[in-house]
Scaffold this motif. Structure first.
Motif, PDB file in Angstrom:
ATOM      1  N   ALA A 118       0.828  -1.209   0.000  1.00  0.00           N
ATOM      2  CA  ALA A 118       0.000   0.000   0.000  1.00  0.00           C
ATOM      3  C   ALA A 118       0.862   1.258   0.000  1.00  0.00           C
ATOM      4  N   ALA A 119       1.954   1.233   0.750  1.00  0.00           N
ATOM      5  CA  ALA A 119       2.836   2.400   0.798  1.00  0.00           C
ATOM      6  C   ALA A 119       3.474   2.673  -0.562  1.00  0.00           C
ATOM      7  N   ALA A 120       3.837   1.617  -1.302  1.00  0.00           N
ATOM      8  CA  ALA A 120       4.411   1.801  -2.634  1.00  0.00           C
ATOM      9  C   ALA A 120       3.408   2.454  -3.577  1.00  0.00           C
ATOM     10  N   SER A 121       2.139   2.057  -3.483  1.00  0.00           N
ATOM     11  CA  SER A 121       1.110   2.679  -4.323  1.00  0.00           C
ATOM     12  C   SER A 121       0.929   4.144  -3.963  1.00  0.00           C
ATOM     13  N   ALA A 122       0.957   4.445  -2.663  1.00  0.00           N
ATOM     14  CA  ALA A 122       0.811   5.833  -2.243  1.00  0.00           C
ATOM     15  C   ALA A 122       2.023   6.667  -2.655  1.00  0.00           C
ATOM     16  N   LEU A 123       3.209   6.061  -2.588  1.00  0.00           N
ATOM     17  CA  LEU A 123       4.413   6.753  -3.050  1.00  0.00           C
ATOM     18  C   LEU A 123       4.283   7.104  -4.528  1.00  0.00           C
ATOM     19  N   GLY A 142     -10.513  -7.254  -0.431  1.00  0.00           N
ATOM     20  CA  GLY A 142      -9.707  -8.203   0.318  1.00  0.00           C
ATOM     21  C   GLY A 142      -8.887  -7.529   1.406  1.00  0.00           C
ATOM     22  N   LYS A 143      -7.925  -8.266   1.963  1.00  0.00           N
ATOM     23  CA  LYS A 143      -7.151  -7.761   3.086  1.00  0.00           C
ATOM     24  C   LYS A 143      -6.317  -6.538   2.743  1.00  0.00           C
ATOM     25  N   LEU A 144      -5.929  -6.418   1.475  1.00  0.00           N
ATOM     26  CA  LEU A 144      -5.105  -5.278   1.078  1.00  0.00           C
ATOM     27  C   LEU A 144      -5.905  -3.993   0.931  1.00  0.00           C
ATOM     28  N   ALA A 145      -7.197  -4.102   0.636  1.00  0.00           N
ATOM     29  CA  ALA A 145      -8.007  -2.931   0.307  1.00  0.00           C
ATOM     30  C   ALA A 145      -7.975  -1.835   1.371  1.00  0.00           C
ATOM     31  N   PRO A 146      -8.196  -2.124   2.660  1.00  0.00           N
ATOM     32  CA  PRO A 146      -8.182  -1.025   3.635  1.00  0.00           C
ATOM     33  C   PRO A 146      -6.827  -0.348   3.744  1.00  0.00           C
ATOM     34  N   TYR A 147      -5.748  -1.098   3.533  1.00  0.00           N
ATOM     35  CA  TYR A 147      -4.417  -0.502   3.581  1.00  0.00           C
ATOM     36  C   TYR A 147      -4.204   0.433   2.392  1.00  0.00           C
ATOM     37  N   ALA A 151      -3.598   4.390   2.749  1.00  0.00           N
ATOM     38  CA  ALA A 151      -2.346   4.902   2.205  1.00  0.00           C
ATOM     39  C   ALA A 151      -2.603   6.046   1.231  1.00  0.00           C
ATOM     40  N   HIS A 152      -3.547   5.864   0.310  1.00  0.00           N
ATOM     41  CA  HIS A 152      -3.863   6.942  -0.634  1.00  0.00           C
ATOM     42  C   HIS A 152      -4.404   8.167   0.091  1.00  0.00           C
ATOM     43  N   ALA A 153      -5.212   7.940   1.124  1.00  0.00           N
ATOM     44  CA  ALA A 153      -5.771   9.071   1.884  1.00  0.00           C
ATOM     45  C   ALA A 153      -4.697   9.814   2.666  1.00  0.00           C
TER      46      ALA A 153
END
Length: 327
Positions: A118-123, A142-147, A151-153
């Motif tokens: 998630a951090a890589a996507s936000a970066l 799934g489990k990744l979605a809330p992260y 992260a984007h927020a």
């Protein structure tokens, strides 16, 4: 050697610090070979895959890891696990001292993966998403979605999040989980309408049938593709790829494993030169990222050992800070 649980990883990490750690790691100071794949054949059922993802501090240039660390994530993918109530993907991260290679910590690999992905996507979104992006669509629950959402927020002024998932019940459960966040949350069955209104579309699924069509993308949309981690899988169609400026986390991974780009490359829809930059180039300033207000950007992520390394180092450093404060 410390054993770091999933709950401890959640308590030790936050997205601003982790995104900054990833930025420094991608800019330089880390050696990260391409991950190793090994097939574990089964007499009955599907084969499993073991992945080894090593990385270590580059002592000549590193500023991110202090005196230096070495680490490896060991991941197994066993497709039949879901039938017996176990996760298909399991893993651990072993962090060692960079000088002596003495083990320092064994960190929950599944939780670390959620955070670093998630951090890589936000970066990437910091370079590629519109500065004023307020509307996020999340494909998959799934489990990744809330992260990914959080992260984007953390890097854009997200005011509304719309969820779409094949199972509406799972999307509703995720909406309830996120009810206390600083944005409005809703669930939709109309994927096309939601994507048309989005500033950022993040997708984390294992579909082989594209869920994001290029004709739905408005000018200035940023498309964050995190699922489809094999050449046979794909979250976006040809038109989405054709209309977008293309970016990746690493060339080695995304252009060999990510079906969203591998398939268009194989058919000749795009060429290698159409993929304009990876995260290292963005973080070093070799490419400016988004260059126009009406540009559609596409970021394809397949994961990299450098990301796990940066996250593992941050977990360890935070643990030491907590120990010092308690002393």
């Amino acid at each position: 050697m410390e054993i770091v649980s999933a709950q401890e990883v959640d308590a030790l990490l936050d997205f601003p610090a982790l995104i900054d750690a990833l930025r420094k790691a991608f800019a330089g100071g880390v050696q990260a070979p391409v991950r190793h794949h090994h097939t574990i054949e089964r007499k009955n059922g599907s084969d499993s895959t073991m992945l080894l993802m090593p990385a270590w501090s580059d002592f000549a240039t590193s500023e991110v890891a202090g005196n230096g660390f070495a680490g490896v994530k060991i991941v197994s993918v066993s497709p039949d696990n879901n039938a017996i109530g176990l996760p298909a993907v399991m893993g651990v991260y072993l962090l060692s001292d960079g000088t002596t290679c003495a083990p320092l910590a064994l960190i929950d690999g599944q939780k670390l993966t959620l955070w670093r992905t998630a951090a890589a996507s936000a970066l990437a979104a910091q370079y590629l998403a519109p500065d004023d992006a307020e509307r996020l669509v999340m494909i998959g629950a799934g489990k990744l979605a809330p992260y990914l959402i959080r992260a984007h927020a953390s890097v854009r002024p997200i005011k509304s999040v719309t969820l779409w998932n094949r199972s509406r019940d799972n999307a509703e459960r995720l909406a309830s989980e996120l009810a206390g966040e600083d944005f409005e949350i809703s669930v939709t069955d109309d994927r096309a309408a939601a994507i048309r209104e989005a500033d950022i579309v993040s997708s984390a699924t294992i579909t082989a049938e594209p869920l994001v069509e290029g004709t739905w993308l408005s000018a200035s949309t940023h498309l964050d593709l995190v699922g489809a981690f094999t050449p046979a899988l794909r979250e976006s169609d040809d038109e989405a790829v054709r209309r977008s400026s293309l970016f990746v986390d690493t060339f080695e991974g995304a252009l060999k494993e990510g079906g969203d780009l591998v398939q268009p490359l194989e058919t000749g829809l795009i060429h290698r030169s159409d993929v304009v930059a990876d995260l290292a180039m963005l973080c070093r300033g070799d490419h400016a990222g988004r260059i126009g207000p009406d540009e559609i950007t596409l970021f394809k992520s397949t994961g990299a050992s450098l990301e796990d390394f940066a996250a593992g180092c941050l977990v360890w450093q935070r643990m030491q800070q907590t120990t010092d404060q308690d002393a």
